[in-house]
Scaffold this motif. Structure first.
Motif, short mmCIF file in Angstrom:
data_model
loop_
_atom_site.label_atom_id
_atom_site.label_comp_id
_atom_site.label_asym_id
_atom_site.label_seq_id
_atom_site.Cartn_x
_atom_site.Cartn_y
_atom_site.Cartn_z
N LEU A 128 0.73 -1.06 -0.42
CA LEU A 128 -0.24 0.32 -0.22
C LEU A 128 0.55 1.31 0.12
O LEU A 128 0.93 2.20 -0.79
CB LEU A 128 -0.79 -0.06 1.25
CG LEU A 128 -1.84 -1.22 1.13
CD1 LEU A 128 -2.66 -1.18 2.33
CD2 LEU A 128 -2.74 -0.60 -0.09
N ILE A 129 1.97 0.85 0.55
CA ILE A 129 2.55 2.47 1.09
C ILE A 129 3.49 3.03 -0.57
O ILE A 129 3.57 4.14 -0.59
CB ILE A 129 3.59 2.47 2.22
CG1 ILE A 129 3.20 2.30 3.42
CG2 ILE A 129 4.45 3.06 2.51
CD1 ILE A 129 3.65 2.94 5.01
N THR A 130 3.56 1.55 -0.81
CA THR A 130 5.20 1.88 -2.19
C THR A 130 4.01 2.21 -3.43
O THR A 130 4.76 2.50 -4.58
CB THR A 130 5.56 1.06 -2.49
OG1 THR A 130 5.00 0.40 -2.99
CG2 THR A 130 6.33 0.16 -0.85
N ARG A 131 2.40 2.62 -3.29
CA ARG A 131 1.34 2.32 -4.60
C ARG A 131 2.01 1.60 -5.73
O ARG A 131 2.04 1.97 -6.32
CB ARG A 131 1.67 3.88 -4.84
CG ARG A 131 1.10 5.10 -3.77
CD ARG A 131 0.11 4.97 -2.92
NE ARG A 131 -0.92 4.78 -3.81
CZ ARG A 131 -1.76 3.35 -4.20
NH1 ARG A 131 -1.81 2.11 -3.08
NH2 ARG A 131 -2.80 3.43 -4.86
N TYR A 132 2.09 -0.10 -5.05
CA TYR A 132 2.63 -1.31 -5.71
C TYR A 132 2.19 -1.24 -6.95
O TYR A 132 2.46 -1.17 -7.99
CB TYR A 132 2.15 -2.42 -5.10
CG TYR A 132 3.30 -3.62 -5.26
CD1 TYR A 132 4.64 -3.70 -5.35
CD2 TYR A 132 2.95 -4.56 -6.71
CE1 TYR A 132 5.52 -4.98 -5.52
CE2 TYR A 132 3.10 -5.51 -6.72
CZ TYR A 132 4.90 -5.67 -6.37
OH TYR A 132 5.44 -6.69 -6.97
N GLU A 133 0.19 -0.99 -7.01
CA GLU A 133 -0.92 -1.18 -7.81
C GLU A 133 -0.23 0.06 -8.88
O GLU A 133 -1.83 0.15 -9.99
CB GLU A 133 -1.81 -1.14 -7.44
CG GLU A 133 -2.39 -0.30 -6.51
CD GLU A 133 -3.72 -0.10 -5.53
OE1 GLU A 133 -4.56 -0.99 -5.46
OE2 GLU A 133 -3.96 0.87 -4.43
N GLU A 162 -9.82 3.37 -9.47
CA GLU A 162 -8.89 1.90 -9.47
C GLU A 162 -8.10 0.96 -7.86
O GLU A 162 -7.28 -0.16 -8.69
CB GLU A 162 -8.26 2.40 -10.46
CG GLU A 162 -7.90 2.48 -11.68
CD GLU A 162 -8.80 1.37 -12.96
OE1 GLU A 162 -7.99 0.68 -13.14
OE2 GLU A 162 -9.64 1.17 -13.18
N SER A 163 -8.55 1.61 -7.22
CA SER A 163 -7.19 1.54 -5.82
C SER A 163 -8.45 0.79 -5.47
O SER A 163 -9.81 0.19 -5.12
CB SER A 163 -6.87 2.74 -5.28
OG SER A 163 -8.29 3.31 -4.71
N LYS A 191 -13.16 -0.65 0.24
CA LYS A 191 -14.01 0.13 1.04
C LYS A 191 -13.51 0.62 2.97
O LYS A 191 -13.33 1.20 3.59
CB LYS A 191 -15.53 -0.20 2.25
CG LYS A 191 -16.57 -0.19 0.18
CD LYS A 191 -18.14 -0.67 0.97
CE LYS A 191 -18.72 -0.40 -0.41
NZ LYS A 191 -18.51 -1.30 -1.48
N PHE A 192 -11.48 0.66 2.48
CA PHE A 192 -11.12 0.97 3.71
C PHE A 192 -10.56 2.38 3.68
O PHE A 192 -9.52 2.34 3.49
CB PHE A 192 -9.42 0.59 3.61
CG PHE A 192 -8.99 -0.42 2.47
CD1 PHE A 192 -7.90 0.33 2.24
CD2 PHE A 192 -9.05 -1.16 2.28
CE1 PHE A 192 -7.05 -0.19 2.22
CE2 PHE A 192 -8.59 -2.29 1.95
CZ PHE A 192 -7.17 -1.60 0.91
N LEU A 193 -10.69 3.13 2.10
CA LEU A 193 -9.93 4.32 1.90
C LEU A 193 -9.82 5.18 2.37
O LEU A 193 -9.20 6.15 2.39
CB LEU A 193 -10.54 4.91 0.12
CG LEU A 193 -9.71 5.60 -0.38
CD1 LEU A 193 -8.45 6.19 -0.60
CD2 LEU A 193 -10.58 6.55 -1.82
N GLU A 194 -10.97 5.39 3.11
CA GLU A 194 -11.36 6.59 4.64
C GLU A 194 -10.56 5.96 5.77
O GLU A 194 -10.85 6.61 7.07
CB GLU A 194 -12.25 6.76 4.39
CG GLU A 194 -12.93 7.81 3.44
CD GLU A 194 -13.95 7.77 3.71
OE1 GLU A 194 -14.76 8.87 4.37
OE2 GLU A 194 -14.53 8.32 2.41
N ARG A 204 -4.46 8.30 0.38
CA ARG A 204 -3.90 7.38 -0.90
C ARG A 204 -2.98 6.19 -0.36
O ARG A 204 -3.13 5.40 -1.33
CB ARG A 204 -3.22 7.96 -2.08
CG ARG A 204 -2.57 7.64 -3.49
CD ARG A 204 -2.82 8.44 -3.99
NE ARG A 204 -2.55 9.16 -5.36
CZ ARG A 204 -2.43 8.92 -6.68
NH1 ARG A 204 -2.61 10.48 -6.78
NH2 ARG A 204 -1.70 8.47 -7.72
N ALA A 205 -1.88 6.03 0.26
CA ALA A 205 -1.46 5.26 0.30
C ALA A 205 -1.49 4.69 1.79
O ALA A 205 -1.00 3.54 2.85
CB ALA A 205 0.45 6.07 1.09
#
Length: 434
Positions: free
Chosen positions: A106-111, A128-129, A135-138, A342-343
């Motif tokens: 998640l932190i490296t924004r691998y996706e 796209e994330s 549903k855990f963006l927030e 986002r991360a």
């Protein structure tokens, strides 16, 4: 100190363990890949590998931290005590998921390195994330997982002295348009009058005239108000100035205008200032370099922090360019269309370059929300926006993280599309400081 055993101490292992333990939990760690050294150690210790060595604190590792490059990774989202998690670790693992592998993903924004659909501005889309889809963006799940880890460590090692970090807040202000009508030049002013006339915007015509002839104050000139809040509420505030050449997407006052330069110099005296690289700088280091030198020429100080205009950045290319130009802090990590993390963390972290498999010196400060997201994308009223701000602040406070917001000087103006928003910034500051 906690000693970590793993069968191979890779750059990925070192990077994410340092983030979780050192930056989030404030726990010193060291690594070993020697079984004898690990067994002989009498202090708190933990193994991160495929099988436990004994009865130590054990988390079963996923393969991700022992790989190189970017590959398709199978992810199955499940719930752990009500929180989304992935990379199942089995029953022998003290924690049933490899939170270190998941945190790294998640932190490296691998996706964002994998094939994905971009929006009209060539940005990675929130929809796209993984976080949005599940549903855990927030929620800053990386920090939440870290504190769950801490709970288990305290059970295993109750006598170890654990430090506590404290919640803090940073207000960031993007100056895309320092003024609405003033100092725009004759050509742009006439073009504006003609446009207002053709659209029968009588009030805009009067305001433009009144501001140009000093009858009224420019509505976007809200800097004294922002500085007053900063002083009264002791708010750490950073202004990011857009000083690129004029384009369709870069419409600020020209950096050659004396009044604009004086405004920037004044902000330097009272707050921190950063660069706001223009729209087309995402893939062009020469543009960022020119604008950085331009801002340094105005402020007479090295420019070490930045945020991309329109939040346009591409991983890892944009960050590699910032590093080459000796930018030390970036504040672009967030979405334009959605609030949240986002991360998946509310803790500043160092950018890990998956191209070169190294931790870089560029520190990323992820923001949780932007005023235009609330108003333009989510279509929330000021009252609804304050509710959303409170919810996000509470998520960050629960894990004693860093809550960062992005506002524009325009949104304090109570003018045009910001009608009714004049008090939102001040109300927000009271919420985030409470």
């Amino acid at each position: 100190m906690i000693l970590i055993y793993t069968h191979k101490v890779t750059p990925r292992v070192r990077y994410i363990f340092k983030h979780v333990f050192t930056r989030i939990l404030l726990i010193d760690i060291d690594f070993t890949s020697k079984v004898e050294e690990f067994v002989a150690y009498n202090g708190p210790k933990m193994s991160y590998t495929k099988l436990p060595l004994g009865k130590e604190f054990f988390i079963r590792s996923h393969d991700l931290l022992f790989q190189q490059g970017v590959n398709d990774v199978e992810i199955k989202i499940e719930k752990w005590k009500g929180v989304s998690c992935f990379f199942s670790a089995g029953e022998k693992s003290v924690i049933p998921y490899d939170i270190f592998g998941a945190s790294f993903y998640l932190i490296t924004r691998y996706e964002e390195y994998l094939p994905h659909i971009k929006d009209v501005h060539e940005r990675f889309m929130a929809t796209e994330s993984l976080a949005f889809k599940h549903k855990f963006l927030e929620k800053p799940v990386v920090d939440i997982w870290a504190y769950r880890l801490l709970e288990e460590l305290k059970k295993k090692y109750p006598d170890y002295e654990y430090k506590k970090r404290f919640y803090n807040y940073i207000s960031t202000i993007d100056v895309d348009n320092a003024y609405c009508y003033k100092h725009k030049g004759i050509v742009r002013t006439i073009a504006g009058f003609l446009k207002d006339t053709s659209q029968f915007k009588i009030f805009n015509m009067w305001d433009r005239f009144a501001v140009r002839f000093n009858i009224k104050k420019d509505p976007f000139n809200t800097f004294d108000k922002i500085l007053r809040f900063k002083k009264e509420l002791d708010v750490r505030t950073i202004f990011f100035f857009l000083i690129g050449d004029y384009t369709t997407f870069d419409t600020n006052v020209s950096a050659s205008k004396t009044k604009f330069r004086l405004l920037i110099k004044e902000m330097v005296d009272y707050a921190r200032v950063g660069l706001h690289p223009s729209y087309y700088s995402m893939k062009d280091a020469t543009i960022i370099k020119k604008e950085k030198e331009r801002l340094e020429g105005i402020t007479n100080m090295p420019m070490k922090r930045s945020r991309q205009h329109y939040l346009r950045f591409s991983l890892p290319e944009t960050y590699q360019k910032l590093i080459d130009l000796e930018i030390e802090e970036d504040y672009s990590m967030g979405y334009a269309s959605h609030v949240g993390f986002r991360a998946s963390t509310c803790t500043p972290f160092y950018f890990y370059d998956l191209d070169f498999e190294i931790q870089t010196p560029l520190k990323i400060f992820p923001f949780a929300l932007m005023d235009t997201t609330l108003n333009d994308y989510m279509k929330l009223t000021p009252k609804q926006s304050l509710g959303k701000i409170r919810d996000l602040k509470n998520e960050v406070r629960r894990v004693n993280g860093t809550f960062i917001t992005l506002f524009h000087n325009e949104s304090l103006s109570n003018y045009l599309r910001w009608k009714g928003w004049g008090r939102v910034y001040g109300s927000m500051l009271k919420i985030v400081r409470s």
